[in-house]
Scaffold this active site. Structure first.
Site, PDB file in Angstrom:
ATOM      1  N   ASP A   1      87.018  28.821 146.174  1.00 13.46           N
ATOM      2  CA  ASP A   1      86.893  28.700 144.728  1.00 13.46           C
ATOM      3  C   ASP A   1      86.675  27.226 144.387  1.00 13.46           C
ATOM      4  O   ASP A   1      87.406  26.345 144.871  1.00 13.46           O
ATOM      5  CB  ASP A   1      88.161  29.213 144.039  1.00 13.46           C
ATOM      6  CG  ASP A   1      88.033  29.210 142.531  1.00 13.46           C
ATOM      7  OD1 ASP A   1      87.464  30.166 141.990  1.00 13.46           O
ATOM      8  OD2 ASP A   1      88.495  28.225 141.919  1.00 13.46           O
TER       9      ASP A   1
ATOM     10  N   GLU B   1      82.451  31.087 140.201  1.00 12.46           N
ATOM     11  CA  GLU B   1      82.482  29.946 141.117  1.00 12.46           C
ATOM     12  C   GLU B   1      83.145  30.293 142.439  1.00 12.46           C
ATOM     13  O   GLU B   1      83.494  29.398 143.220  1.00 12.46           O
ATOM     14  CB  GLU B   1      83.208  28.767 140.467  1.00 12.46           C
ATOM     15  CG  GLU B   1      84.694  28.972 140.252  1.00 12.46           C
ATOM     16  CD  GLU B   1      85.035  29.675 138.942  1.00 12.46           C
ATOM     17  OE1 GLU B   1      86.185  29.588 138.506  1.00 12.46           O
ATOM     18  OE2 GLU B   1      84.121  30.295 138.332  1.00 12.46           O
TER      19      GLU B   1
END
Length: 586
Positions: A454, A497
């Site tokens: 992430d 993301e």
């Protein structure tokens, strides 16, 4: 910000250039494939058959009034009562013919041995007829000597035939040289030159060339093995492509019986060329031409005497009337011709598929119809060039067009697959493809590890620098991770993301080392992130999990457990301050 926008434009431009390069690569590859196929002779026979089709489509020209053919049919042989025709009958025929004052006579019958009765009479006729030419077969395994008396006078022409791989006649041997260097002219050449003497026309060699000859209004170029649709044809001797006047019924003919019985118009043969030859089945003097084997003439064959008639007519009409010869283009022009259609095939196909003019389900049909239309255009252009004396390949450019179109269809299908299974922004696998591949790997009895990543504080990055910069950041992260993993591993965008990496046949310890390299390398990219709560540069948090196939659990449970474990490890990394990786123990 301006720099980021410019970088995005560069990426878009690169994609456009890459697409154009793919189309060029398709066209050049298709062209190369076709040229190689043509060069080794794979396309020679079909290209020659298309030439035959051109001849059969071309409107028939008027009969050549300078040529008359006296035919010897099975009925004539029956009337004479013998075969070969006795020398006495031939002597009577030639004597009667001489009284009609033809300009040249061609006796297309082998006469190397006496056929009594009347041999002495025939020899006397041979000796007293300066415009008479006999025949011999000089080359090949089976040879036939000329009539001795005519050979002494130099009044003999060869009738050796240059046939193609499919046994059809499309070119003619004007002359040939034997092992001792002696040159032999063909029967057609000798008769044509004899006829043209009265017109004040002689054969002239052009200065500086041993293969170009001028005859009246025409210049002859020697046939080369790769002319037109040919690839590896026999080019021995001096050959030219035949420009047929037409089938045998396009010549003035009279039977042997009718001529001997004076059943012919006055002045029929005066000042003309007269050819004498057999059309009887028993003589077996037949050949396949462009006019044989069609729907109308399925079982027809052309007697050899009409091959001679076509050649003589071609020489006379070219020298006197400027009638066009058939000639091929250079290899370079033919290759450009193929390349042009290959490029066009790629451009048309890609445009139809990409622009989706006909709708998703009709695009492939549109490409097929475009190929048919383009094929018709190629055939039409080639036919029009043929009518003007040029033989250019038809099948080769059409194959280039088709191969390019098929390659574009495959590329387009691959693009659709990429759209279905790959993230368009980062060009890595999407979540759907990731789940499919993970489920497939879990069916194998092996260790499999998962790294879930992430980008830290990515919402703040987007709020600070904008979504364009955010997209560029994700692309850089994806490219960096892709370089750090093996080709057997799979990188996918899990959402937003988040990225996930499948590591097949990898234990937890090895997966942890890979995760560590990824975290460090992303930090070393030094992508500025001034509002990050972690670092002044963009960083990454990872969670690592591993599992081995368990016979007691089904694949769905294993998949869910592995993803959940990696997600928990990622959450732990975030809780511990981000910019790190956490390993979830088995």
């Amino acid at each position: 910000m301006i720099g980021i926008i410019q970088e995005t434009k560069k990426i878009t431009s690169r994609k456009s250039l890459l697409e154009k390069w793919k189309l060029l690569n398709v066209a050049f590859s298709s062209t190369a494939l076709v040229i190689i196929s043509s060069t080794i002779g794979l396309l020679e026979v079909p290209e020659c058959k298309i030439l035959d089709r051109f001849f059969s489509l071309r409107p028939l020209e008027p009969p050549d009034n300078r040529i008359v053919v006296i035919t010897i049919s099975d009925q004539d042989i029956s009337n004479v009562g013998a075969w070969p025709i006795p020398d006495r009958v031939l002597a009577d025929l030639l004597t009667k013919l001489n009284k009609q004052k033809p300009r040249a006579i061609g006796l297309d019958l082998y006469r190397d041995l006496p056929v009594e009765p009347g041999h002495e009479k025939l020899v006397n006729v041979f000796r007293s007829t300066p415009n008479l030419f006999g025949v011999q077969k000089r080359f090949g395994v089976w040879q036939v000597p000329p009539p001795p008396s005519l050979a002494k006078l130099g009044q003999v022409g060869i009738v050796d035939i240059a046939s193609d791989a499919d046994d059809r006649i499309r070119r003619y041997l004007l002359s040939a040289r034997d092992e001792q260097g002696e040159v032999y002219l063909s029967l057609g050449t000798k008769i044509a030159l004899k006829y043209l003497e009265a017109e004040g026309i002689k054969l002239q060699s052009l200065p500086g060339s041993s293969e170009q000859y001028k005859l009246g209004r025409v210049v002859f170029n020697a046939f080369r093995k790769d002319d037109g649709g040919y690839a590896r044809a026999d080019e021995n001797g001096y050959q030219i492509l035949l420009n047929f006047r037409g089938p045998q019924d396009n010549f003035h003919t009279i039977s042997l019986t009718d001529f001997l019985n004076n059943k012919f118009p006055d002045r029929l043969v005066r000042d003309r060329i007269v050819l004498i030859g057999s059309t009887a089945e028993g003589a077996k003097d037949f050949f396949l031409t462009a006019y044989d084997g069609t729907r109308r003439t399925k079982f027809s064959r052309t007697p050899g005497v009409f091959i001679q008639a076509n050649l003589i007519s071609q020489l006379l009409s070219s020298a006197l009337d400027g009638r066009l010869l058939i000639q091929g283009v250079t290899n370079y022009l033919e290759w450009l011709w193929i390349l042009f259609w290959s490029l066009l095939g790629a451009a048309i196909s890609w445009t139809i598929l990409e622009k989706n003019y006909l709708g998703k389900h009709l695009s492939y049909l549109g490409v097929f119809l475009a190929l048919l239309v383009a094929g018709g255009i190629i055939f039409t252009i080639s036919y029009l060039l043929f009518l003007n004396g040029w033989w250019i390949a038809v099948l080769s450019p059409w194959l280039g067009l088709t191969f390019s179109a098929i390659a574009c269809l495959l590329l387009y299908g691959n693009n659709l697959r990429n759209i279905a299974y790959y993230d368009p922004l980062t060009q890595v696998a999407n979540r759907r493809y990731f789940e499919q591949q993970l489920a497939e790997h879990l069916t194998k009895k092996e260790h499999i590890s998962l790294i879930m990543c992430d980008v830290d504080c990515f919402k703040l990055y987007n709020d600070t620098y904008g979504h364009v910069a955010g997209d560029l950041c994700l692309q850089q992260v994806a490219n960096t991770i892709r370089k750090l993993i093996r080709t057997t591993d799979l990188l996918a965008r899990y959402g937003g993301e988040e990225f996930v990496i499948i590591l097949p046949q990898t234990k937890l310890e090895s997966a942890a080392k890979i995760a560590e390299r990824i975290v460090n390398q992303i930090r070393e990219l030094q992508i500025t992130h001034q509002t990050s709560t972690v670092d002044k540069y963009v960083t990454l948090s990872c969670g690592v999990a591993s599992i081995k196939h368990d016979e007691k659990l089904n694949d769905a449970l294993l998949l869910e457990d592995l993803i959940l474990s990696a997600d928990r490890a990622l959450y732990t990394s975030k809780q511990l301050g981000r910019n790190r990786f956490t390993v979830m123990q088995d």
